[in-house]
Design a protein around this motif. Structure first.
Motif, short mmCIF file in Angstrom:
data_model
loop_
_atom_site.label_atom_id
_atom_site.label_comp_id
_atom_site.label_asym_id
_atom_site.label_seq_id
_atom_site.Cartn_x
_atom_site.Cartn_y
_atom_site.Cartn_z
N VAL A 9 -16.38 134.40 7.81
CA VAL A 9 -16.05 133.40 8.82
C VAL A 9 -17.35 133.00 9.52
O VAL A 9 -18.04 133.84 10.11
N VAL A 10 -17.67 131.72 9.45
CA VAL A 10 -18.94 131.19 9.99
C VAL A 10 -18.65 130.40 11.26
O VAL A 10 -17.71 129.61 11.31
N LYS A 25 -5.86 123.95 7.96
CA LYS A 25 -5.86 124.59 9.27
C LYS A 25 -5.96 126.11 9.20
O LYS A 25 -6.35 126.76 10.18
N SER A 26 -5.59 126.68 8.06
CA SER A 26 -5.67 128.14 7.95
C SER A 26 -7.10 128.61 7.68
O SER A 26 -7.39 129.80 7.78
N CYS A 27 -7.98 127.68 7.35
CA CYS A 27 -9.36 128.03 6.97
C CYS A 27 -10.42 127.48 7.92
O CYS A 27 -11.51 128.06 8.03
N TYR A 28 -10.10 126.37 8.59
CA TYR A 28 -11.11 125.68 9.38
C TYR A 28 -10.52 125.26 10.72
O TYR A 28 -9.36 124.83 10.79
N ALA A 29 -11.34 125.37 11.77
CA ALA A 29 -10.85 125.04 13.10
C ALA A 29 -11.99 124.55 13.98
O ALA A 29 -13.16 124.86 13.74
N VAL A 30 -11.64 123.79 15.00
CA VAL A 30 -12.57 123.40 16.05
C VAL A 30 -12.09 124.03 17.34
O VAL A 30 -10.92 123.91 17.71
N ALA A 36 -21.85 122.75 4.58
CA ALA A 36 -22.58 123.76 3.80
C ALA A 36 -21.81 125.07 3.76
O ALA A 36 -21.72 125.72 2.71
N ALA A 37 -21.22 125.44 4.89
CA ALA A 37 -20.44 126.68 4.95
C ALA A 37 -19.17 126.56 4.11
O ALA A 37 -18.75 127.53 3.45
N ASN A 84 -16.83 129.69 2.71
CA ASN A 84 -16.50 130.38 3.96
C ASN A 84 -15.36 129.70 4.70
O ASN A 84 -15.07 128.52 4.50
N CYS A 85 -14.73 130.44 5.59
CA CYS A 85 -13.91 129.85 6.63
C CYS A 85 -14.86 129.48 7.78
O CYS A 85 -15.89 130.11 7.97
#
Length: 519
Positions: free
Chosen positions: A114-115, A167-172, A134-135, A140-141
């Motif tokens: 997780v980055v 949404k399960s992998c990436y968030a703000v 890039a991540a 990566n998540c």
């Protein structure tokens, strides 16, 4: 003005959810990564007008400026990751030294986990989405934390990621100071931060508690050298663009200039002419001239202009309530003043003169290492001296800032200007662990079994001989062995008459093939 809620309690559940997702190996699938990058590109295209509007409200930029410095180059960066992900994610075979063979060796580029990407306010989109891409490309998540000082951009980036990515992998995660302080205390697998050296130190200190690696893209004072044989017109235009774009709020902006004494007056005059061409008689009325991000930063710049002991040869006007600072050139300010010891991050350009490039190099080397160093001129000796005797994140000849747009060049600092890099393959590898894999053969005959006790003098001598050729690749030994074996076999076959018999038998077939080829 857009309001950003400073709720640090929102961090933990999102972080844990992404950790759980990563453990399912969902993001390791290259096809999944590519689909997410395509979705991100789709979102950047469909939301371009919203993104521009947000940038305009936060920083006062024009449509052309937001496209040139944000939306277009951000899409190009994502496209570069998408175009090369298949190649970059492949296993990489490497040589195996004969001394540890027989076996095979390879490198697997695996995602870290997780980055966390912490974006800056001066280019909120460009410092947020490309490192996030890039991540993603590396598997990566990702959690993106935009700057609260660019609230409109923060909210639009939240909408972009929420609408177009999984949404399960990436968030703000949006938020202010409290969120920024708390989020760096979590055990991320990598933090990518863009900002000032002072804030970068705080991020690195917090990350060190969990041994979290960082890529820190920091600022500093990027020197600019104008030699006597430069093209004055081109030099002035590119320095003005490099210093005054986004009202000087650029981490790789030309922070101060050393101009050769013999062309000082001509250089100052050319700068005045070109600034007038760029922004008109009154830059405050120019649609192409940006504003300072906050009243606080405008006041900070006003104080710099009040305490420098130099000569203002152009500009100097400040209107705090309008967050406006006029394009300003200061001749020979005190080198110990704040304007020369702190990153300016505004539309102010100190100018000094020089005759000896060696003294300029000494001055640069006496200061913290910058993110970029710019040289204008065609003196190949001076170019080489700067390349060999100075240290900076990048060195650029006859241009400013635009080296960032080359995806084949890593973007990163050194020393006080940061560490680690991204853009292109540097970003992919920076967000990956290069995992070595060694597959050893079970062949255990002499001489490969001399590593085991009981140890004898003969084993030691053989081992010493092996280590004299420790760097010799195993494939060279195998190829040489096969070649020697072939020669030995041919010699034996010739001696016993087998080779002659083989040639006699094969001659009719060879002749037939030859005749067919001629037809």
């Amino acid at each position: 003005m857009a309001q950003i809620i400073d709720n640090s309690d929102a961090i933990e559940p999102i972080f844990k959810k992404l950790q759980e997702t990563f453990r399912t190996h969902k993001t390791k699938d290259v096809n999944f990564r590519k689909a997410q990058l395509r979705n991100l590109l789709k979102g950047l295209e469909e939301m371009e007008q919203e993104l521009h509007q947000a940038l305009q409200e936060d920083l006062g930029v024009t449509l052309f400026s937001s496209q040139m410095t944000s939306t277009i180059i951000t899409k190009t960066d994502v496209e570069n990751q998408l175009a090369h992900i298949d190649k970059w994610s492949k296993e990489e075979s490497v040589d195996t030294p004969f001394v540890i063979g027989p076996g095979t060796s390879k490198i697997i580029y695996e995602p870290l986990g997780v980055v966390l990407v912490i974006a800056a306010w001066n280019y909120p989109l460009y410092t947020g989405i490309p490192p996030m891409a890039a991540a993603i490309a590396a598997g990566n998540c990702v959690i993106l934390k935009p700057s609260e000082l660019a609230p409109h951009s923060s909210q639009v980036m939240y909408k972009l990621v929420d609408k177009y990515l999984d949404k399960s992998c990436y968030a703000v995660i949006q938020g202010g100071v409290e969120v920024s302080k708390k989020i760096t205390t979590f055990a991320f697998d990598l933090i990518i931060f863009t900002g000032s050296p002072e804030k970068g130190k705080l991020v690195a200190r917090a990350a060190s508690e969990n041994l979290v690696p960082c890529i820190l893209e920091l600022g500093g004072k990027s020197p600019t050298i104008v030699d006597k044989d430069c093209s004055l017109n081109v030099t002035a235009q590119r320095i003005i663009q490099g210093r005054f774009t986004n009202a000087g709020q650029t981490c790789v902006a030309c922070d101060y200039v050393f101009v050769h004494e013999s062309i000082k007056d001509a250089f100052i005059n050319e700068m005045k002419i070109e600034i007038k061409k760029f922004f008109g008689e009154n830059p405050q009325n120019s649609p192409d001239y940006s504003r300072i991000v906050t009243t606080f930063h405008t006041q900070r710049l006003e104080k710099l202009l009040q305490n420098h002991d130099g000569q203002i040869v152009l500009g100097g006007q400040v209107k705090v309530n309008e967050k406006y600072v006029e394009p300003t050139i200061i001749l020979e300010p005190n080198q110990n003043s704040q304007i020369m010891t702190e990153e300016i991050f505004g539309p102010i350009l100190p100018v000094f003169t020089f005759n000896d490039i060696g003294k300029v190099i000494t001055f640069i080397n006496s200061r913290p290492k910058p993110l970029a160093l710019y040289y204008y001129g065609n003196n190949s000796k001076n170019k080489k001296l700067l390349e060999q005797q100075t240290s900076s994140g990048a060195i650029v000849h006859n241009d400013s800032v635009f080296h960032l747009l080359n995806p084949n060049l890593p973007f990163g600092g050194v020393g006080n200007s940061g560490y680690g890099a991204y853009h292109g393959i540097a970003g992919f590898k920076g967000c990956s662990h290069a995992k070595p894999v060694f597959n050893k053969s079970t062949l255990n005959i002499y001489p490969f079994n001399i590593r085991y006790p009981p140890f004898t003098k003969h084993k030691l001598q053989t081992l010493s001989l092996f280590f004299k050729f420790a760097e010799l690749p195993q494939r060279h030994v195998v190829n040489a062995t096969l070649f020697i074996s072939f020669l030995v076999a041919m010699k034996i076959a010739s001696k016993k008459g087998y080779l002659k018999r083989f040639l006699e038998i094969s001659k009719p077939y060879v002749d037939k093939l030859w005749n067919s080829a001629n037809l």
